[in-house]
Design an enzyme around this catalytic site. Sequence first.
Site, PDB file in Angstrom:
ATOM      1  N   ASN A 209       0.861  -1.195   0.000  1.00 21.06           N
ATOM      2  CA  ASN A 209       0.000   0.000   0.000  1.00 21.06           C
ATOM      3  C   ASN A 209       0.895   1.242   0.000  1.00 21.06           C
ATOM      4  O   ASN A 209       2.102   1.138   0.222  1.00 21.06           O
ATOM      5  CB  ASN A 209      -0.925  -0.027   1.224  1.00 21.06           C
ATOM      6  CG  ASN A 209      -0.137  -0.025   2.514  1.00 21.06           C
ATOM      7  OD1 ASN A 209       0.507   0.948   2.858  1.00 21.06           O
ATOM      8  ND2 ASN A 209      -0.150  -1.151   3.223  1.00 21.06           N
ATOM      9  N   ASP A 278      -3.347  -6.730   5.126  1.00 24.63           N
ATOM     10  CA  ASP A 278      -4.294  -7.660   5.744  1.00 24.63           C
ATOM     11  C   ASP A 278      -4.254  -9.036   5.086  1.00 24.63           C
ATOM     12  O   ASP A 278      -4.692 -10.017   5.662  1.00 24.63           O
ATOM     13  CB  ASP A 278      -5.718  -7.108   5.641  1.00 24.63           C
ATOM     14  CG  ASP A 278      -5.901  -5.908   6.555  1.00 24.63           C
ATOM     15  OD1 ASP A 278      -5.358  -5.942   7.670  1.00 24.63           O
ATOM     16  OD2 ASP A 278      -6.564  -4.943   6.144  1.00 24.63           O
TER      17      ASP A 278
END
Length: 394
Positions: A209, A278
């Site tokens: 990210n 995640d």
Amino acid sequence: MTLKDKKICLGVTGAISAYKALELARLFIKEGAEVRPVMTRAAAEFITPLSLSTLARSPVYGDLFELTQGTKISHIELAQTSNLVCVAPATADIIGKAASGIADDLLSTVIMAACCPVLFAPSMNTRMWENPMVKGNVERLKAAGYLFAGPAEGELACGTSGKGRLAPVEDIMEAAAEAVSMKDLKGEKVLVTAGPTREAIDPVRFVSNPSSGKMGYAIARAARRRGAEVVLITGPSHLAKPAGAAVVPVVSAQELHDACISYYPQSTIVIMAAAVADYRPVKSFPHKVKKDADKLDVELERTVDVLKYMGKKKKGHLLVGFALETGNMEENARKKLRDKNLDLVIANSPMGLDSETNQVTIIDRDGVAEPMPPLKKGALADVILDRVVGLKKG
Ligand code: CTP
């Protein structure tokens, strides 16, 4: 923010790096400090008082006897009403005078009469810096509580290379901010995480990210400045390491988890600013995947939730988490506060991920929500730590 409204007496002595004091004065002013520039006679051979007074937005003080005639603030007033005396650049001469108790001009008199921290940023030739007399003077000053920033190593004006360069102005600013900060986190062991994690698909591809690490690094720096012992566990980031913090680099969520677990027991405060992935690929290929097929399916599996794990194992720790939300910000953040057993949650949107500023809502364990205006990450770090200190006090 730390230097806002602080009165800084900026002493400039006669070194070739005196021109960098102009930039320092400009940065102090930019941070909201009041600068009171004092130049030695030798400094005026290198830069003009007009340049310094323009950037410092104050007349330059230079003459001891002019000040004592009552036309301007006296040398004693200058020394005693400042929050910091910062001597940059500091020559071997001013260091020697301060260490020997000599006060024969305005700057040495101000240093002698100061009741605030005095910070020296030395600048001289390597031979001079390594001279046993200078070394002894520095040791004596350090033992008496005087502060030092640098010197740094590198090319010197005399054509040689070595230790003796004026420390980078950013480092002097950081040392100045540390010198005037309240040490309200003294005795605390703060674990901070920062940056993204990377989950490998193959040796050259990963899932990640856009987190820059700026928020976590700012928190680590501010906690250090406020007297805490700091461990910064960081995913890949190009940011400069915060001075004085123990920095542990990691790549994947699993590595971040392992590092956090090993530092958790001895920590008193944990601030989880990392943007932990995640999901990770179920299979990570050992060789680069060739583009033979038109489609490539990458199956992902959940990574461990590090903060939730720490919430379960909490034993007197104060836990701070971030909540990154694109909708229902407050409601989702409150859920994370409960589910992960947090004391404080900082709700924010992806807009803050790779930016210099962030706009957040801070929610504490009693459910009180505090919407904040957009703030620079450095300023926001101090606000978060103010709330942490508030919760610690109960
Ligand atoms: N966090 C963590 N371990 C993970 C994921 C998140 O420790 N595997 C931490 C983050 O560092 C942050 C907090 O948990 O402090 C919340 O992270 P966030 O990404 O906002 O939410 P998630 O818990 O991952 O839930 P969701 O992605 O469903 O919003």
